[in-house]
Every structure is written in C-alpha cells, then in structure tokens.
Write an enzyme that holds these catalytic residues in place. Structure first.
Site, PDB file in Angstrom:
ATOM      1  N   LEU B  60       0.852  -1.195   0.000  1.00  0.00           N
ATOM      2  CA  LEU B  60       0.000   0.000   0.000  1.00  0.00           C
ATOM      3  C   LEU B  60       0.890   1.249   0.000  1.00  0.00           C
ATOM      4  CD1 LEU B  60      -2.990   0.450   2.516  1.00  0.00           C
ATOM      5  CD2 LEU B  60      -2.199   2.088   0.834  1.00  0.00           C
ATOM      6  N   GLU B  62       1.864   4.314  -2.885  1.00  0.00           N
ATOM      7  CA  GLU B  62       1.774   4.819  -4.253  1.00  0.00           C
ATOM      8  C   GLU B  62       3.113   5.287  -4.794  1.00  0.00           C
ATOM      9  OE1 GLU B  62      -0.378   5.417  -1.886  1.00  0.00           O
ATOM     10  OE2 GLU B  62      -2.230   4.547  -2.668  1.00  0.00           O
ATOM     11  N   PHE B  85      -7.816   5.505  -6.356  1.00  0.00           N
ATOM     12  CA  PHE B  85      -8.740   6.628  -6.552  1.00  0.00           C
ATOM     13  C   PHE B  85      -7.920   7.885  -6.834  1.00  0.00           C
ATOM     14  CE2 PHE B  85     -11.843   4.001  -4.337  1.00  0.00           C
ATOM     15  CZ  PHE B  85     -13.044   4.387  -4.901  1.00  0.00           C
ATOM     16  N   GLY B  87      -7.758  10.836  -5.543  1.00  0.00           N
ATOM     17  CA  GLY B  87      -7.137  11.563  -4.437  1.00  0.00           C
ATOM     18  C   GLY B  87      -5.921  10.861  -3.847  1.00  0.00           C
ATOM     19  N   PRO B  91       0.633  10.811  -3.152  1.00  0.00           N
ATOM     20  CA  PRO B  91       1.886  10.238  -2.633  1.00  0.00           C
ATOM     21  C   PRO B  91       2.839   9.863  -3.776  1.00  0.00           C
ATOM     22  CG  PRO B  91       0.008   9.315  -1.463  1.00  0.00           C
ATOM     23  CD  PRO B  91      -0.555  10.141  -2.597  1.00  0.00           C
ATOM     24  N   HIS B 131     -12.212  10.854  -3.140  1.00  0.00           N
ATOM     25  CA  HIS B 131     -12.659   9.806  -4.056  1.00  0.00           C
ATOM     26  C   HIS B 131     -13.396  10.387  -5.270  1.00  0.00           C
ATOM     27  CE1 HIS B 131     -12.003   7.430  -0.416  1.00  0.00           C
ATOM     28  NE2 HIS B 131     -12.069   6.333  -1.141  1.00  0.00           N
TER      29      HIS B 131
HETATM   30  C1  LIG Z   1      -2.922   6.841  -0.111  1.00  0.00           C
HETATM   31  C2  LIG Z   1      -4.091   5.908  -0.177  1.00  0.00           C
HETATM   32  N1  LIG Z   1      -4.048   4.866  -1.022  1.00  0.00           N
HETATM   33  C3  LIG Z   1      -5.108   4.036  -1.126  1.00  0.00           C
HETATM   34  C4  LIG Z   1      -6.206   4.234  -0.357  1.00  0.00           C
HETATM   35  C5  LIG Z   1      -7.403   3.306  -0.486  1.00  0.00           C
HETATM   36  N2  LIG Z   1      -7.530   2.506   0.728  1.00  0.00           N
HETATM   37  C6  LIG Z   1      -8.366   2.895   1.714  1.00  0.00           C
HETATM   38  S1  LIG Z   1      -8.242   1.927   3.044  1.00  0.00           S
HETATM   39  C7  LIG Z   1      -7.098   0.927   2.324  1.00  0.00           C
HETATM   40  C8  LIG Z   1      -6.522  -0.228   3.098  1.00  0.00           C
HETATM   41  C9  LIG Z   1      -5.962   0.213   4.417  1.00  0.00           C
HETATM   42  O1  LIG Z   1      -5.467  -0.868   5.120  1.00  0.00           O
HETATM   43  P1  LIG Z   1      -4.819  -0.696   6.560  1.00  0.00           P
HETATM   44  O2  LIG Z   1      -3.822   0.419   6.537  1.00  0.00           O
HETATM   45  O3  LIG Z   1      -4.333  -2.018   6.987  1.00  0.00           O
HETATM   46  O4  LIG Z   1      -5.995  -0.208   7.482  1.00  0.00           O
HETATM   47  P2  LIG Z   1      -7.418  -0.891   7.775  1.00  0.00           P
HETATM   48  O5  LIG Z   1      -8.397  -0.262   6.819  1.00  0.00           O
HETATM   49  O6  LIG Z   1      -7.288  -2.347   7.589  1.00  0.00           O
HETATM   50  O7  LIG Z   1      -7.772  -0.513   9.172  1.00  0.00           O
HETATM   51  C10 LIG Z   1      -6.824   1.373   1.031  1.00  0.00           C
HETATM   52  C11 LIG Z   1      -5.891   0.717   0.094  1.00  0.00           C
HETATM   53  C12 LIG Z   1      -6.208   5.338   0.517  1.00  0.00           C
HETATM   54  N3  LIG Z   1      -7.263   5.606   1.289  1.00  0.00           N
HETATM   55  N4  LIG Z   1      -5.147   6.162   0.585  1.00  0.00           N
END
Ligand SMILES: Cc1ncc(C[n+]2csc(CCOP(=O)(O)OP(=O)(O)O)c2C)c(N)n1
Lengths: 390, 326
Positions: B60, B62, B85, B87, B91, B131
C-alpha cells in the site's frame, strides 16, 4: 512462459496466505503481550501488570461498557448504511479492545490522530458518536472541532496523519509540556513513505508520540504479508525506538501497554510503536466484498478470541459484575442505537452555499466571485418559480 | 469478431487482457488488483489467468508503485499501474512529476518510459472525500507526460491499447461514474490516433468541448437544446495533453461559439488553456468569448452537495444561452 512462471510462484503465495489463516492462537506467541486469555483468564505479566495493578472493578466494568456501546454504535451505522442512510461505513467490529484499551490510556490533554475507523477511540475521547456519521452520510468532510476533544479529524489518505502526529508531538516538546500524542494506522499503512518518515522524524527529534498500529491482518484484499516480511512491531528497532506487540483483542493488555508507552513519551523517552494484533471481523468497508479474497475459516478462528466475550467471562468469574449490570447495559445499548438512528435520519443536507464555506480562513476574491455567480444562477431558477431540473 | 456491447470498465479489462496476452513485457500493478480484481473490478480475473508475476498486488504505497514501475520500465517492461482513486495519486506525484516525466529528456532520448498510470477519477458516485476529484490539469501541466481520458467503452478499449503501446508515460484517467455505461466495442475496427478529438454530435450553432465523464452530459445538453431549435456540436477531446486544437478550431470556425465543460475546477484548468488558444486561433471567427463550465475554487464538497458542484445539464445550457446571447 506465463503458465510456467505462475506455477513456480504459486506455492509461495499460498504459503503466505496460510500463514495468516493457520496462525497459532496469539496467546501461544512469546512476543505477544497478553493479560487476559481468550478464555477470560487473567495471566501475569511482569512488565505490564503494574500499569493496570490498581484498576478497580468499576473501571473494568467501564471498559466493558465502552466496548459494548461501541460495538452497538458500529452495528447501527452498518445497518444505517444498508438502509441507504449512510453512503459508506468503515466498521471496527473485532477491534473494540484495541481501540478502547488504547483510548482509555490517553489523558485529556493528549492529542489523538485517527484514521477513519477509530470510532471506539472517538468514544473514549468524548466525541459524540453522531458527529462521526456526517462524513459517512456525505453532509460534511469532517464534522467536529478537533480541539474540543483533542481528537483530530479522520484521515482517509493512508498514513498522512502519522506525520501530523509527529509534528504535533514535536510542538509539545518545544512548549515544554508533558502531554503526549497517539497516532493510529493500519498494517497496510505501514508500507507508506509517510509512515516511514514519521518514524524517522519522531526518533530524530525524540518526539512524544505513540504509534498505535492496529494490525487487523488485512488492507482491503491484501494480507499483512503483502506489506512486510518481519513482524511489524520489529520495524521500530531499525529507527531506534521500542516496538511491542500486544494482543489487540485483550482490552487490559492494550490499556497497560499504551499507558506504558504514553508515560515513556511524557518522561521524554521518545516514540514507541505498539502493534495491536487483532482482526477485522467485517468487510473493509460496506462497499467491500471479503468473500473474494479470504476464507470463512479464518474469521471463525478469530471469533473465539472476541474481545467483549473474554472480558465478560472475566468479570463474571471474578464477581465484578452481576446480572443487573449486564441488563442495564443492554438497555443503554438499545437506547444508544435508537438515538443514533434518529440523529442520522434527522441529519439535514447542508446548505448549498456550504460549498464555498471555509475554503480559506482569510477569504479569497475568486471564491467570493464564484459564490456570487452561484447565487445568481440559483436565483435564476427561483425567478422562474420552478425547481431546478437535473 | 463483430462489435459487442460492453461496459466501460469491462472494455478496459478486455483491453488489459489483450495486452497481457500479446506482450509478455506488459505488467499490471497496484493495490488490490489481484484476487479482488481492483475495487472497481477493472482487473477482475486477470491475476487468475496471468499469474501473480504479471498481475501484481503491491504494498500500500503509491510512491513505491510508480517508482518501481519506472525501474521496471528501465528494465524493458511495460507496467500499467492502478492508482485506486484520484485523491490517492499524490503520494506518487513526486515520482510522476520529478522522475517519470523528465527521464527520457534527461537521458538524451536514449531511454523510454512506457508506463501507464490508470486513475479512476471524477465525482458523481456519492463517495467520501478524496474519491471524486479531477486532477488532470495538474498532470497536463507537466511536460513529458501524456494525459488522456476515454468517455465510452470503445474508446476505453482502444485508447488503453494505444496507451500501453506508447513509449511515453501516459496518465490514463478513467471516468469512474461511467464505468457501468455500456456501448459497442469493435475489436477489429481501426482506431483513430490516441490524441485526436472526435465529433460525437454535429451541430452548427455552438461547440461544446468536453472529455471523460462530461461528454455524456454534453450530449444530453445538445439533445435538450435541439428541442429548442438550437444545433450544438459536441466534441470529445479524448486527450488533455496534447490537446487536439486543430479539431477544436475546425469546429469553432463552423459554429463560431465554444463552451468548454469539465468537472475539474475552472480556475487554471484545461478549459482555460483551450479558451486562450482558441481565442488566438479563431479571434475573427468568434461571435462570443469562449465560456467555461466546471468546478468551483473550493474543495470537492461532501456527497450530498456534489450535484450542486458538478456541471449538469442546466449549467451547460445556461452557458450555451449566455454564449448565444452575445
Ligand atoms: C494513499 C491511499 N491509497 C489508497 C487508499 C485506499 N484505501 C483505503 S483503506 C485501504 C486499506 C488500508 O489498510 P490498513 O492500513 O491495513 O488499514 P485498515 O483499513 O485495515 O484498518 C486502502 C488501500 C487510501 N485511502 N489512501
């Protein structure tokens, strides 16, 4: 070629997945701080017992109450989303102990930087749960004054808030104050550059910040193994501060470990990384479909570690709570659910001019101009005496 | 194979599948693109069929996704990366702007950076913040990048093929609220050039120029205007860098009026560039100043207000009336 390379790679993937699925119970891990077993038995811990040694039965009941009400609030929000009252909901189901334990460890003058799932921490900070819903209903992009409860706005961009927390903590040090900061994030977030940079800054400036990572095993569809090859808490070592893994479904252990970390920060000993090892029982959000990527058995294996059940067992076994307490709490929980329903349904859509509100603190000529154009445009419909067609 | 009707998202999926099939150097990378098939299911089934080495679930991160895609491209691969998405591209903005965009020039043209960055963008789906944004101008402003956006399934299919074949980095903006709109895709057709605009409706009184999600709104506006006896031409720009000014000029020389429509804020947006260029090119043809319809200089509002923020039929027709009143 494609087929061959896929085949060669497959076992590694399934091994990775299995590692999560078939993990030994957290209690069996030597590196996991636990004070209450999944069966509700109090176990001794030389290092952290001291932080909950003087906890009263009333406080224990309080932790239980917090978790039950938080779960109830969360369930209500999930069903409100199903009924179309909320656009989206990020459930905390299963993570109540991590949030209530850590949240109750904070002091009023501490500052909290959440992600978008910290409804239980918000509860501990005295934020009205109804305030959390505006953003998910789509009537605002925040919904509360961060300074009224020292609880910052939810942050959706993954990892950003860990740097804000670090900077805030640096400010506390400059001011010579003795409060501390706690920053929440997920296991997925641990991959972000911002999180690595916040570790660097907090270590270098010895900032009084506790990084509280809720490792709920998944970042949407990706298991923790897709983010790291070492247990997350061990990351801290490379930055020069301690990391601890705590049973995230054990509210007492979460309380004790977070208290310890916050006190370290207050004493000027710098940052700590706490990894709360827990599980996201539901979907990532209401728009996610976990059946696409994870097995039911995994969820079932975690169900027996439920944070609420385990404290209830302990409360009952130690005669710290009677039937009356549980019945009263049940009624309180119902009332909370009802109130949340009513508040959400009564939440009005924002005034259309809210689009232009607070874009700047000092005002901006272009915004004023566009607001005036917008007003004239709206007024042109009113003149015709008819509603705006879409 | 004759034309089939498919949704825009499915057309991209088919296009990626075709590319993976025909060139072993093509890779798909991004968060959740594997088992889940992406949060919009655009990469659905690709990992199952092409394996984890070709369709890669990334950490995760970018900046990491784009930065490593640059390295893979340097090594001869053609990565197609997904940013979940709009937004969340920021990064990675540093890698895109300071590295990806400039490396070809810095290497005296000796290296190529065939990286495609797919970004679902725009509003209208009732999402939470970050988003629903339309940051295309921020990328179009950067030399070294190409920026495109399809408005329908056929374009989505072909433009993705062309973007992957391009030796330049392409920022591929996908209009997420059109993902489920279906139209004919003919895989044997010979597509027009990637950066050429297309007239999607002929008209004589005024030109509406749009791209991505707003093309449909402009087509509806033109249909509504026709009932009032106004003949509007609708141009689908398809590419925001480069912009096909010749096609816009040709249309404006015919209709003598231009309204540019996009979801992104009007201020310093794509429409501003088009207005300036067309004013230079068509000064003596224009009967009215070039008008722009778009978002405000305000953060993208919460979902319950997005209908007020996003240009709809009425705002487009209002601009048409203003232009015709000159
Ligand atoms: C910079 C960014 N990239 C992608 C996303 C989309 N996104 C939202 S939640 C998520 C997963 C997050 O996982 P984690 O950090 O383990 O937290 P959890 O939701 O499991 O509590 C993703 C990929 C985002 N919100 N921000």
């Amino acid at each position: 070629m494609t087929v061959e390379s896929t085949a060669a790679r497959k076992p590694r993937r399934s091994a990775g997945t299995k590692r999560t699925a078939a993990k030994k119970p957290p209690g069996a891990q030597p590196d996991l701080v636990q004070l209450l077993t999944p069966e509700g038995k109090r176990v001794k811990n030389g290092e952290y017992d001291a932080y909950v040694a003087d906890i009263t039965p009333e406080e224990l009941r309080g932790l239980y109450r917090d978790m039950v009400l938080t779960r109830r609030f969360d369930a209500e929000a999930t069903s409100l989303q199903r009924q179309g009252e909320l656009g989206l909901w990020a459930s905390l189901l299963g993570q109540e102990a991590a949030q209530i334990g850590s949240g109750r460890a904070t002091r009023a003058d501490d500052y909290v930087f959440p992600t978008y799932r910290e409804h239980g921490v918000a509860w501990c900070r005295g934020v009205d749960p109804a305030n959390l819903l505006g953003m998910f209903r789509g009537v605002n992009n925040g919904g509360w004054d961060p300074n009224s409860n020292n609880f910052h706005l939810y942050t959706i961009v993954i990892g950003s808030q860990t740097l804000h927390a670090t900077g805030y903590a640096m400010g506390i040090t400059k001011d010579g104050a003795d409060s501390a900061v706690i920053a929440y994030f997920g296991d997925g977030a641990s991959s972000q550059g911002d999180v690595a940079e916040s570790f660097t800054f907090s270590a270098v400036y010895n900032a009084p910040v506790v990084f509280f990572c809720q490792n709920n095993q998944w970042a949407i569809s990706e298991p923790t193994e897709r983010q790291t090859r070492v247990p997350l808490y061990q990351r801290a070592q490379g930055y020069g501060f301690p990391g601890v893994r705590v049973d995230g479904n054990d509210v007492l252990a979460c309380l004790a470990v977070t208290k310890w970390a916050l006190e370290r920060a207050r004493r000027g000993e710098g940052p700590t990384l706490v990894e709360a090892f827990t599980y996201r029982m539901g979907a990532h959000t209401t728009s996610d479909d976990p059946t696409k990527y994870r097995a039911d058995e995994e969820r079932e294996a975690w169900e027996v570690k439920d944070p609420i059940l385990r404290l209830r067992t302990y409360l009952e076994a130690s005669n710290h709570a009677d039937e009356g307490f549980f019945a009263e709490l049940e009624a309180e929980s119902e009332a909370l659910g009802k109130r949340v329903r009513e508040v959400v349904r009564a939440m009005p859509d924002p005034d259309r001019f809210a689009i232009f509100e607070n874009a700047y603190a000092d005002g901006h000529a272009l915004v004023d101009e566009e607001r005036a154009q917008f007003a004239a445009y709206q007024a042109s419909f009113a003149d015709e005496g008819e509603g705006k067609q879409r | 194979m004759t034309a089939e009707k498919m949704a825009l998202a499915k057309a991209i999926n088919e296009s990626l599948r075709t590319a993976l099939d025909s060139d072993p150097k093509v890779l798909i990378m991004g968060e959740d693109v594997g088992k889940l098939g992406g949060v919009f299911r655009v990469t659905d089934g690709l990992q199952k069929d092409f394996g984890e080495d070709r369709v890669i679930d990334t950490p995760l991160a970018e900046s990491g996704i784009v930065g490593t895609a640059i390295g893979l491209a340097l090594r001869g691969y053609r990565p197609v990366v997904e940013i979940q998405f709009d937004g969340f591209v920021f990064p990675a903005y540093d890698q895109i702007v300071t590295q990806l965009a400039k490396m070809h020039a810095r290497a005296l043209g000796k290296i190529k950076l065939p990286v495609v960055i797919r970004i679902p963008y725009g509003g209208g789906i009732g999402a939470v913040e970050h988003h629903s944004e339309s940051p295309e101008a921020l990328f179009a402003h950067v030399a070294g990048l190409k920026v495109v956006s399809p408005s329908n399934a056929a374009d989505a299919y072909w433009m993705m093929q062309q973007a992957i074949h391009s030796d330049d980095p392409v920022i591929f903006f996908e209009p997420k609220r059109r993902y489920w709109d279906k139209s004919e895709v003919n895989r044997e057709a010979i597509p027009g050039p990637l950066h050429k605009a297309r007239v999607v409706r002929e008209g004589t009184d005024l030109t509406l120029a749009a791209y991505g999600p707003m093309v449909k709104v402009c087509q509806e506006a033109a249909a509504a205007a026709a009932e009032e006896g106004k003949s509007l031409e609708v141009l689908d720009l398809r590419s925001m860098s480069p912009i096909d000014f010749d096609s816009v000029q040709a249309s404006v020389e015919k209709t003598r009026r231009l309204v540019v429509v996009h979801e992104a804020p009007v201020f310093l947006g794509t429409g501003a560039e088009i207005a300036a260029r067309i004013t230079e090119r068509c000064f003596y043809h224009l009967e009215a100043p070039v008008l722009r319809v778009g978002g405000y200089h305000a953060p993208y509002p919460p979902a319950r207000l997005e209908d007020e923020y996003l240009p709809g039929l009425d705002r487009v027709l209002d601009a048409v009336d203003r232009s015709l009143a000159y």
